[in-house]
Write an enzyme that holds these catalytic residues in place. Structure first.
Site: not given
Length: 274
Positions: A25, A250
């Site tokens: 990711s 993230h």
């Protein structure tokens, strides 16, 4: 008067080069743009990730097989979300490969999320004590295995795409590197363990690059001043994802743009990275 010719070398021209992006990711960019392709929704890759930004900047022919949740096995041999192993996208004609993977092998982000959750939800999710386990022998063995797995990825890429330029791209940092900086919802011990965890992940990636003759893109060091609680963050700090936004802990849009710029600078020799 004699005209003096410039000694500057022309920048490499990558227009039309075949580019395969591999990874998790941190390369796929979930929540940052339009999902691509729609036939693989579980992968959660988007057109705002660094592979798409790099391909647009250098006019590359992109094959993006990055996938949220991917581990090294999903590159090497295992199917994920009904898709073939990521390495199957490589061919002898591939010109460029980027690799960002390894965090999920050792539960990096899950450990950070667990540290920020109250004890009840953390236990219910099976994540309780995530970062406290970082000092155990079991995790140390996992870290050793991670380096070996990353090296296997690099070796397989070399075999499948022997003429390609291969770049290992590190993960962007989430936690402040300065141990004095307080991390919300984390104890001092958890934050210190998280930093150690990240250092091992970055080091394993660097050593795998060196072992396989690949280029390392030192994103970990470049992002040190852009941690999730900085004035100019390249990663997110929230525990809960915003609808239509990046996942917790993230890369954000600015982080993906910065990583693409760093890779572009490495490839072209421009030195124009953030």
């Amino acid at each position: 008067m004699e005209t003096q010719q410039s000694s500057a070398q022309p920048r490499p021209n990558f227009s039309g080069a075949g580019y395969v992006a591999l990874g998790s990711s941190y390369a796929a960019g979930p929540g940052l743009g339009i999902p691509v392709p729609r036939s693989a929704p579980g992968a959660r890759r988007t057109d705002a990730n660094y592979p798409h930004r790099l391909a647009s900047a250098l006019d590359l022919m992109l094959t993006d097989v990055t996938s949220s949740g991917a581990v090294t096995a999903d590159i090497l041999y295992r199917r994920q979300y009904g898709q073939p192993p990521q390495a199957d996208a490589l061919t002898p004609d591939t010109d460029l490969v980027t690799i960002t993977v390894g965090g999920n092998d050792i539960g990096y982000v899950m450990g950070l999320v667990a540290a920020g959750l109250p004890p009840g939800p953390a236990r219910l999710a099976g994540l309780a004590g995530g970062l406290q386990r970082l000092g155990t022998g079991g995790l140390d063995r996992q870290l050793v295995l991670l380096e070996a797995s990353l090296t296997m990825v690099g070796e397989l890429v070399r075999r499948r795409a022997p003429r390609a330029r291969v770049l290992f791209v590190q993960y962007l940092p989430v936690l402040p590197p300065d141990p004095v900086v307080r991390v919300p919802r984390m104890s001092t011990r958890q934050a210190a363990s998280g930093r150690r965890f990240f250092t091992h992940l970055a080091g394993a990636t660097a050593r795998a690059a060196a072992a396989t003759g690949a280029t390392l893109v030192p994103v970990a060091a470049a992002g040190a001043d852009h941690h999730a609680w900085s004035d100019d963050p390249w990663t997110t700090a929230g525990i809960r994802p915003r609808p239509g936004g990046p996942l917790p802990f993230h890369p954000n849009t600015e982080g993906m743009a910065a990583v693409a710029a760093m890779i572009g600078a490495e490839l072209t020799g421009s030195g124009a990275a953030p």
